[in-house]
Design a protein around this motif. Structure first.
Motif, mmCIF file in Angstrom:
data_model
loop_
_atom_site.group_PDB
_atom_site.id
_atom_site.type_symbol
_atom_site.label_atom_id
_atom_site.label_comp_id
_atom_site.label_asym_id
_atom_site.label_seq_id
_atom_site.Cartn_x
_atom_site.Cartn_y
_atom_site.Cartn_z
ATOM 1 N N GLU A 609 2.315 -25.436 48.610
ATOM 2 C CA GLU A 609 2.578 -26.151 47.449
ATOM 3 C C GLU A 609 1.181 -25.475 47.115
ATOM 4 N N THR A 610 0.372 -26.325 47.110
ATOM 5 C CA THR A 610 -1.414 -26.174 47.337
ATOM 6 C C THR A 610 -1.726 -24.752 46.596
ATOM 7 N N ALA A 611 -1.414 -23.764 47.256
ATOM 8 C CA ALA A 611 -1.912 -22.356 47.922
ATOM 9 C C ALA A 611 -1.026 -22.024 46.055
ATOM 10 N N ARG A 612 -0.578 -22.556 46.354
ATOM 11 C CA ARG A 612 0.399 -21.862 44.379
ATOM 12 C C ARG A 612 -0.633 -22.906 43.280
ATOM 13 N N GLU A 613 -0.356 -24.474 43.508
ATOM 14 C CA GLU A 613 -1.589 -25.227 42.231
ATOM 15 C C GLU A 613 -2.501 -23.908 42.541
ATOM 16 N N ARG A 614 -2.804 -23.399 43.120
ATOM 17 C CA ARG A 614 -4.383 -23.641 43.242
ATOM 18 C C ARG A 614 -4.489 -22.368 42.133
ATOM 19 N N LEU A 615 -3.242 -20.872 42.272
ATOM 20 C CA LEU A 615 -3.204 -19.815 41.747
ATOM 21 C C LEU A 615 -2.964 -19.803 40.281
ATOM 22 N N LYS A 616 -2.110 -21.517 40.131
ATOM 23 C CA LYS A 616 -1.672 -21.326 38.720
ATOM 24 C C LYS A 616 -3.100 -22.121 38.025
ATOM 25 N N ALA A 617 -3.491 -22.351 38.024
ATOM 26 C CA ALA A 617 -4.271 -23.221 37.680
ATOM 27 C C ALA A 617 -5.648 -22.367 37.265
ATOM 28 N N MET A 618 -6.130 -21.198 38.180
ATOM 29 C CA MET A 618 -6.667 -19.626 38.028
ATOM 30 C C MET A 618 -6.379 -19.153 36.907
ATOM 31 N N ALA A 619 -4.753 -18.858 36.804
ATOM 32 C CA ALA A 619 -4.388 -18.287 35.815
ATOM 33 C C ALA A 619 -3.846 -19.171 34.279
ATOM 34 N N ASP A 620 -4.429 -20.259 34.304
ATOM 35 C CA ASP A 620 -3.975 -21.455 33.487
ATOM 36 C C ASP A 620 -4.815 -21.519 32.633
ATOM 37 N N THR A 621 -6.695 -21.644 32.653
ATOM 38 C CA THR A 621 -7.559 -21.579 32.232
ATOM 39 C C THR A 621 -9.380 -21.301 32.704
ATOM 40 N N ASP A 623 -11.921 -22.210 32.132
ATOM 41 C CA ASP A 623 -12.430 -23.808 31.350
ATOM 42 C C ASP A 623 -13.064 -24.812 32.897
ATOM 43 N N GLY A 624 -14.354 -23.984 33.896
ATOM 44 C CA GLY A 624 -14.947 -25.045 34.894
ATOM 45 C C GLY A 624 -15.067 -26.112 34.716
ATOM 46 N N PHE A 625 -14.548 -27.300 33.644
ATOM 47 C CA PHE A 625 -14.290 -28.503 33.861
ATOM 48 C C PHE A 625 -12.855 -29.096 33.637
ATOM 49 N N GLU A 626 -11.493 -27.984 33.588
ATOM 50 C CA GLU A 626 -10.854 -28.797 33.613
ATOM 51 C C GLU A 626 -9.994 -28.206 34.916
ATOM 52 N N ILE A 627 -10.848 -26.522 35.496
ATOM 53 C CA ILE A 627 -10.538 -26.259 37.334
ATOM 54 C C ILE A 627 -11.038 -27.576 37.994
ATOM 55 N N ALA A 628 -12.155 -28.066 37.680
ATOM 56 C CA ALA A 628 -12.949 -29.710 38.376
ATOM 57 C C ALA A 628 -11.790 -30.132 38.542
ATOM 58 N N ARG A 629 -11.398 -30.546 37.192
ATOM 59 C CA ARG A 629 -10.108 -31.811 37.650
ATOM 60 C C ARG A 629 -9.069 -31.615 38.319
ATOM 61 N N ARG A 630 -8.370 -29.453 37.925
ATOM 62 C CA ARG A 630 -7.723 -30.475 38.841
ATOM 63 C C ARG A 630 -7.645 -30.383 39.817
ATOM 64 N N ASP A 631 -9.327 -28.978 40.775
ATOM 65 C CA ASP A 631 -9.911 -29.650 42.401
ATOM 66 C C ASP A 631 -9.228 -30.563 43.108
ATOM 67 N N GLU A 633 -7.908 -33.670 41.770
ATOM 68 C CA GLU A 633 -6.221 -33.394 42.039
ATOM 69 C C GLU A 633 -5.482 -32.800 43.412
ATOM 70 N N ILE A 634 -5.832 -31.736 43.967
ATOM 71 C CA ILE A 634 -5.658 -31.518 44.505
ATOM 72 C C ILE A 634 -6.389 -31.835 46.273
ATOM 73 N N ARG A 635 -7.035 -31.582 45.778
ATOM 74 C CA ARG A 635 -8.313 -32.419 47.035
ATOM 75 C C ARG A 635 -8.376 -32.894 46.861
ATOM 76 N N GLY A 636 -8.508 -33.970 46.448
ATOM 77 C CA GLY A 636 -9.157 -35.410 46.850
ATOM 78 C C GLY A 636 -10.508 -35.635 47.077
ATOM 79 N N PRO A 637 -11.069 -36.571 46.327
ATOM 80 C CA PRO A 637 -12.946 -36.776 46.663
ATOM 81 C C PRO A 637 -13.765 -36.506 48.205
ATOM 82 N N GLY A 638 -13.149 -36.853 49.140
ATOM 83 C CA GLY A 638 -14.197 -35.848 50.213
ATOM 84 C C GLY A 638 -14.304 -34.911 50.076
ATOM 85 N N GLU A 639 -13.320 -33.530 50.342
ATOM 86 C CA GLU A 639 -13.652 -32.387 50.422
ATOM 87 C C GLU A 639 -14.165 -31.692 49.525
#
Length: 698
Positions: A609-621, A623-631, A633-639
């Motif tokens: 699931e996580t890998a699919r979400e990451r690749l989808k985000a890359m294909a969708d946008t 924009d580094g700010f949108e990528i960071a927001r999704r990142d 969401e996927i990973r949480g602040p610690g990582e």
């Protein structure tokens, strides 16, 4: 004769384990909250039980024997008057057999499984029957091997009784808090409740942390974080730094005159914010964020020019030598010709330098002849002595730990009146910081954002393809090479096994060399000697090499405008911000650019699931700010934060994705509390952060 101090008793194994978990003070124990709860408040009759239920039953042992099929096990039959249940133990001791002897009355708790042969429980918890039933749920705490639950429960209960849980919030802030957390919970009530909730509670509300007792706790934690960040700002406001002003007609103006391009509006705005900070005698603490390729290097060069103009030195640090070289090449290209007439030079420091060369550089830095010092973390080692350091520029700030930032402070000379000074700090990151993080973890920094790309950059087309279409990808490479373009091919770095990562890259290098006769295909990986890395990079930068196969060492800062295609192999293994950084290596020239994300599904399966979400985000946008927001969401602040947090406290209870309303309250409450109730604020920070607050000041 002075009295001898009594010898301290050595710690027992469980006490050592408590300290290892960070449970040293009573308040630490009180804030060590359960992972989950077990309901031992009632006894269930077997006739009323459900299959799969976690249940507590009580009855008489009617049979006990050691069986050997399929393996050695203790088999015990328990009769509770309504039905019987078989208890199975694969690990057991003589003491178990004694407690579970025929005729014994026992109370047993575990997961009930119904089947053809009746009820069974495997390895249930058990003890002699009788005794009162507890009136609250039993907490199960996060623990380690040396720390039994029973010991930890006792330790937490006594810590909870002894800890000072008095109210630290002044009355005028409590009203606002009660509105936000839905209820008038005090910290003491909330903690007592979360350690021992009644049996009637909704377990869902406890586990998803939406219960008002949880909300009170999270609000307190966010307030402590905001207070310590505001305190760090206040303490910095009394520190001294050299005031730096650009001289009219000096280096700053000359640099603007020789740049081969005009600055974007965003670059000018950010440049002015930095120049204003440098004019003040308070150390700047600014984070410069911009998407990949937004032109942060030139803003850094202009800031360096102001410091050098004012007669001071500037240090520029990058996490790796290749990166330092990249930045260095551009900055030197701009600044060196302007420094030479002033009798100033650029010095270069890295870990791999020869002793003689290093000695020469150290002398230039100490004498002040080196106006700009560029390098890796070698710049902050003890033997590096600056003549007059006023500005430190740190690239890719999240790889630069807290200890290194603290070390930089010791490099500045004293002011004219002999008082201590700090350098101005400019941190640059190409991983944009989402708004909630900027408001919480980065609240002690001023953030400047370059939010437009320089003109002439081409949008990058991103394609996600399965590894089975590898031949088509190689065909695409041939097409790009025929047009005179260059190509990156990135293989993942496998941390645990450098040998495996090497064989991946080496095999790909051999395959591409065979498929592309007459093309120079280079190989770059982490174990190559520095000189060899430099040679490969210069062939690629100079255009003689058509394809560069590399592990992730090219992630940041490499700039080859003629490269128009980026292939990322095993893209499913990369993090989202890493993929975005890599993609930013193409699209730097006028040619249309593309990034191909090649993934390999696991044998006979599909991607997680996580890998699919990451690749989808890359294909969708892109924009580094949108990528960071999704990142986030996927990973949480610690990582996401990585090394920024090597010491700064991560939030244990609050979640930035769901608790924005509490963060907003804490941001408003913190300055009021510091201004009007400083003693309470100090007590609140000490309760929540203990010694960790020091780190936030870096």
């Amino acid at each position: 004769m002075p009295e001898a101090t009594p010898a301290r008793k050595p710690l027992t194994a469980p006490q050592k384990a408590l300290h290892k978990l960070g449970l040293a003070r009573d308040i630490d124990l009180a804030l060590h909250l359960p992972l989950r709860y077990e309901d031992e408040t009632r006894i269930v009759k077997l006739r009323d039980a459900r299959d799969g239920q976690l249940a507590q039953i009580e009855g008489t042992v009617t049979h006990s024997e050691i069986g050997f099929r399929p393996r050695r096990q203790l088999l015990v039959t328990l009769d509770d008057g309504s039905d019987t249940c078989t208890l199975r133990f694969f690990n057991f001791y003589p003491a178990h057999q004694k407690t579970l002897a025929v005729g014994a009355q026992v109370r047993v708790r575990g997961e009930l499984r119904g089947g053809f042969l009746g009820w069974t429980m495997v390895h249930p918890a058990f003890h002699a029957a009788g005794g009162e039933l507890p009136d609250a749920l039993t907490p199960v705490y996060p623990t380690s091997a040396q720390l039994p639950q029973a010991y930890l429960r006792k330790a937490v209960a006594s810590g909870l009784n002894r800890a000072d849980l008095g109210e630290t919030l002044p009355p005028e802030l409590l009203g606002g808090l009660h509105a936000v957390v839905r209820g008038t919970w005090t910290l003491r009530d909330a903690l007592r409740y979360l350690h021992h909730p009644g049996p009637e509670v909704s377990l869902d509300a406890l586990e998803d942390r939406s219960h008002p007792a949880w909300q009170r706790l999270k609000a307190e934690e966010l307030l402590a974080q905001q207070l310590s960040q505001f305190t760090a700002r206040q303490e910095r406001a009394v520190l001294r730094a050299p005031a730096l002003r650009a001289a009219p007609g000096g280096l700053h103006e000359q640099l603007l005159g020789v740049l081969p391009f005009a600055l974007t509006t965003a670059q000018r705005r950010v440049g002015e914010e930095i120049a204003r900070d440098l004019l003040r005698q308070v150390p700047m603490h600014r984070l410069l964020q911009g998407d990949v390729g937004s032109g942060k290097t030139v803003v850094a060069a202009l800031a360096a020019a102001i410091a050098i103009d004012a007669g001071w030195q500037c240090a520029l640090m990058a996490p790796t030598e290749i990166l330092a070289e990249q930045h260095f090449a551009k900055l030197i290209g701009w600044l060196e010709p302007l420094l030479a007439p002033l009798g100033k030079r650029v010095a270069w420091l890295t870990g791999s330098q020869k002793k003689k060369q290093r000695g020469e550089m150290l002398a230039l830095i100490a004498s002040g002849e080196a106006a700009l010092v560029v390098g890796t973390h070698a710049v902050i080692q003890d033997q590096v002595v600056f003549s007059k350091l006023a500005l430190a520029i740190i690239d890719e700030q999240h790889r630069f730990g807290v200890a290194q930032r603290l070390a930089l402070r010791s490099k500045v000379g004293a002011a004219d009146d002999g008082s201590a000074q700090e350098p101005h700090l400019l941190m640059m990151t190409a991983t944009p910081i989402p708004r909630t993080l900027a408001m919480s973890y980065y609240a002690d920094l001023d953030v400047s954002t370059i939010d437009e790309l320089p003109p002439g950059r081409t949008p990058i087309v991103t394609k996600v393809v399965a590894d089975s279409r590898r031949d088509e990808v190689i065909e695409r490479i041939r097409g790009q090479l025929a047009q005179g373009r260059q190509v990156y091919w990135v293989c993942p770095l496998i941390e645990e096994s450098e040998a495996l990562d090497l064989s991946n890259a080496t095999a790909t290098h051999a395959e591409l060399s065979a498929s592309l006769p007459g093309v120079l295909v280079g190989l770059l990986h982490s174990r190559m000697p520095v000189a060899e890395k430099k040679a490969v990079m210069s062939l690629f930068t100079g255009g003689q090499m058509g394809v560069l196969v590399s592990t992730t060492v090219i992630e940041v800062g490499v700039d080859v405008p003629n490269a128009s295609l980026m292939v990322i192999e095993h893209a499913e293994r990369f993090g989202l911000s890493q993929l975005h950084q890599l993609r930013g290596r193409v699209g730097r020239g006028a040619a249309a650019s593309a990034c191909v994300l090649m993934y390999t599904p696991p044998d006979g399966g599909r991607l997680g699931e996580t890998a699919r979400e990451r690749l989808k985000a890359m294909a969708d946008t892109s924009d580094g700010f949108e990528i960071a927001r999704r990142d986030l969401e996927i990973r949480g602040p610690g990582e996401f934060l990585g090394a920024r947090q090597s010491g700064a406290p991560l939030l244990r209870f609050a979640d930035l994705a769901t608790d924005t309303h509490l963060l907003d309250w804490a941001r408003e409450a913190a300055p009021v509390m510091l201004r009007q109730h400083p003693a309470l604020a100090e007590k609140h920070i000490a309760r929540w952060l203990g010694g960790k607050a020091e780190y936030l000041k870096a």
